[in-house]
Design a protein around this motif. Structure first.
Motif, PDB file in Angstrom:
ATOM      1  N   ILE A  12      14.270  -5.519   6.769  1.00 41.79           N
ATOM      2  CA  ILE A  12      15.296  -6.134   7.159  1.00 41.79           C
ATOM      3  C   ILE A  12      16.381  -5.205   7.480  1.00 41.79           C
ATOM      4  N   TYR A  13      16.930  -4.073   6.793  1.00 43.32           N
ATOM      5  CA  TYR A  13      17.880  -3.300   7.244  1.00 43.32           C
ATOM      6  C   TYR A  13      17.448  -2.321   8.354  1.00 43.32           C
ATOM      7  N   ASP A  14      16.143  -1.903   8.470  1.00 35.62           N
ATOM      8  CA  ASP A  14      15.839  -1.002   9.431  1.00 35.62           C
ATOM      9  C   ASP A  14      15.612  -1.503  10.857  1.00 35.62           C
ATOM     10  N   TYR A  30      20.537  -3.310  16.869  1.00 35.36           N
ATOM     11  CA  TYR A  30      22.103  -3.388  17.091  1.00 35.36           C
ATOM     12  C   TYR A  30      22.845  -2.011  17.570  1.00 35.36           C
ATOM     13  N   TYR A  31      22.166  -0.905  16.785  1.00 36.43           N
ATOM     14  CA  TYR A  31      22.880   0.218  16.981  1.00 36.43           C
ATOM     15  C   TYR A  31      21.970   1.242  17.644  1.00 36.43           C
ATOM     16  N   ARG A  49      22.752  -5.948   7.267  1.00 33.70           N
ATOM     17  CA  ARG A  49      22.114  -4.342   6.965  1.00 33.70           C
ATOM     18  C   ARG A  49      22.384  -4.191   5.383  1.00 33.70           C
ATOM     19  N   ALA A  50      23.544  -4.742   4.825  1.00 37.74           N
ATOM     20  CA  ALA A  50      23.726  -4.505   3.420  1.00 37.74           C
ATOM     21  C   ALA A  50      22.845  -5.310   2.659  1.00 37.74           C
ATOM     22  N   TYR A  51      22.472  -6.549   3.156  1.00 36.33           N
ATOM     23  CA  TYR A  51      21.646  -7.193   2.014  1.00 36.33           C
ATOM     24  C   TYR A  51      20.240  -6.702   2.169  1.00 36.33           C
ATOM     25  N   GLY A  52      19.732  -6.199   2.910  1.00 35.76           N
ATOM     26  CA  GLY A  52      18.461  -5.358   3.105  1.00 35.76           C
ATOM     27  C   GLY A  52      18.585  -4.057   2.061  1.00 35.76           C
ATOM     28  N   GLN A  53      19.576  -3.451   2.314  1.00 41.42           N
ATOM     29  CA  GLN A  53      19.747  -2.272   1.340  1.00 41.42           C
ATOM     30  C   GLN A  53      20.107  -2.681  -0.169  1.00 41.42           C
ATOM     31  N   ARG A  54      20.600  -3.982  -0.337  1.00 44.24           N
ATOM     32  CA  ARG A  54      20.934  -4.367  -1.690  1.00 44.24           C
ATOM     33  C   ARG A  54      19.671  -4.835  -2.450  1.00 44.24           C
TER      34      ARG A  54
END
Length: 484
Positions: free
Chosen positions: A101-103, A109-110, A148-153
């Motif tokens: 999800i975060y990757d 987007y980036y 992105r923060a959700y994926g890392q969390r």
């Protein structure tokens, strides 16, 4: 002969340099993507304790440490001849969905997505997340950052750390999931499904409804007819965490399907003198140089490689989008390199849907999370990193110290295809020696679609970045260098 050098190339992980050679008429003779970093991890892991490997190898990369951690833990499962309990496998896979999800959000987007969201001809200072915010709006930017923060969390809750997890052990994981944390993950994963659907809608509106972009995706400049590889489950559906490795030929027919431990029977690595990245190929077809087609053993991995190698997605919404992509782009397999972007977003949706399935599984909070390891030996662990098939192979001595290591990292598998993609794009776009920033960016788009990680590919220990393009004339004289 003139020579064009792009150094550093941008919006990727790692350091790279593109060199383009022009003939007297200013037409492209050849182009090379060179990776001037030095490999090192396989050597300095020798002599280390086996249980340190999931922690050491995750330091290969700060972008995909979860993939290295998980491939390493699976290699130790095999090396100690132990099968983790089902709840442990589900926790590993749930963490892995958070990583995807975060990757994949990061790349769309980036890194690669701004080429479409902002436009390939936009000024360089606009082709980034700030340009995306300016075009799409601040509210969307907040959703991007939040998810992105959700994926890392999710990674942090299960793995112990958001970036370099520490949970993977031979035979299982280090801690169970509490009900409180399960509920938190369920809320984030459910939100991620909505976010993935929104992102696909954005892709449809900006890319698929723009005929120029669709023609660009289908153009010869960004097309290679190669073999494709990826992990599949027992139904030949895409699986990020486990399964067999399936390879299809350029016509979409199954070429071979094999278990992780058999990889050396099917994959070999060719070496070129001008780059530190090896060039893998299918042994049974052979290395025929930088050419595509059924007689060349070059294959592709990553989002498009996985979708081409599989027969579908295991979740309903992702399957629906999977069918739409192949219907839109002319059926399987899709050979258009820029279709990696669409495939990546289908996988983003799959990861979010699969995370919801796993976090609602009654076994996910079980405390049966580890089995006792056996005697040390040799083992192979394979997962699908966001960028493609990742192989860790360890040999341990009788004291469980590492005797030998072999890593075939996701981007390495794509190295020959990335070179060909850069060369073909340069030949199609550069004529009469005329080069500008817009054309050079479109050459870069050929490699950026793969989301390459050259820090991983060369296993470089100290993580530097950037990239360059150099142009040489027919006398071998450097006439232009572009650095960003």
């Amino acid at each position: 002969m003139r020579e064009i050098i792009i150094d550093p190339i941008t919006r990727l992980e790692g350091h790279g340099k593109i060199t383009i050679f022009l003939n007297d008429a200013g037409e492209v003779e050849n182009a090379y993507l060179q990776i001037p970093e030095l490999r090192g991890f396989e050597k300095f892991c020798i002599g280390r304790k086996a249980e340190d490997m999931p922690l050491l190898t995750s330091r290969i990369c700060g972008v995909c440490p979860v993939a290295h951690h998980m491939a390493s833990a699976k290699a130790l499962d095999a090396a100690f001849n132990v099968e983790p309990p089902e709840p442990a496998k589900k926790l590993r896979e749930l963490m892995y969905c958070g990583y995807y999800i975060y990757d994949h959000t990061l790349h769309f987007y980036y890194l690669g997505g701004p080429d479409f969201l902002v436009g390939p001809d936009a000024p360089p200072e606009k082709r980034n997340i700030l340009g995306v915010i300016e075009k799409a709006g601040l509210d969307i930017a907040k959703e991007v950052i939040k998810h992105r923060a959700y994926g890392q969390r999710i990674t942090e809750i299960i793995g112990g750390k958001a970036t370099h997890p520490v949970c993977g052990l031979p035979g299982g994981v280090s801690k169970p999931l509490s009900e409180e944390n399960r509920q938190e993950i369920e809320k984030m994963a459910t939100s991620a499904v909505k976010f993935a659907k929104f992102t696909l809608k954005l892709f449809h509106n900006i890319v698929l409804e723009n005929s120029r972009y669709v023609e660009l995706i289908k153009s010869d400049a960004y097309t290679l007819r190669t073999y494709y590889m990826g992990l599949v489950d027992e139904h030949n559906k895409v699986n990020f965490y486990d399964g067999k490795i399936r390879v299809v030929d350029p016509y979409g027919k199954e070429f071979v399907k094999f278990e992780a431990k058999e990889y050396l029977e099917h994959i070999a690595e060719h070496v070129e003198p001008w780059t530190y990245v090896k060039q893998p190929y299918l042994k049974k077809v052979g290395w025929k140089g930088f050419v595509d087609g059924p007689d060349s053993g070059i294959y592709r991995v990553g989002p498009l490689g996985r979708l081409n190698a599989a027969e579908g997605m295991a979740t309903p919404l992702a399957q629906e989008e999977y069918e739409l992509m192949y219907k839109t782009l002319g059926g399987k397999p899709v050979h258009h390199t820029l279709a990696y972007h669409w495939a990546r977003l289908i996988e983003l949706l799959y990861a979010a849907e699969r995370a919801v399935e796993l976090v609602r599984d009654p076994e996910i909070t079980s405390t049966n999370i580890r089995n006792k390891p056996g005697q040390p030996g040799g083992g192979v662990g394979v997962v699908e990193a966001a960028r493609g098939t990742l192989i860790h192979h360890y040999v341990l001595d009788e004291n469980a110290l590492v005797k030998d290591v072999n890593l075939i990292v996701a981007t390495v598998n794509n190295a020959p295809s990335i070179n060909m993609s850069v060369r073909n794009a340069a030949k199609d776009l550069i004529h009469g020696g005329k080069v500008d920033q817009g054309l050079l960016n479109m050459v870069e788009m050929a490699f950026r679609a793969y989301d390459p990680c050259f820090g991983c590919a060369t296993h470089f220990a100290f993580g530097q970045m950037p990239l360059t393009v150099e142009i040489y004339n027919s006398e071998g004289k450097l006439i232009q260098t572009v650095q960003r």
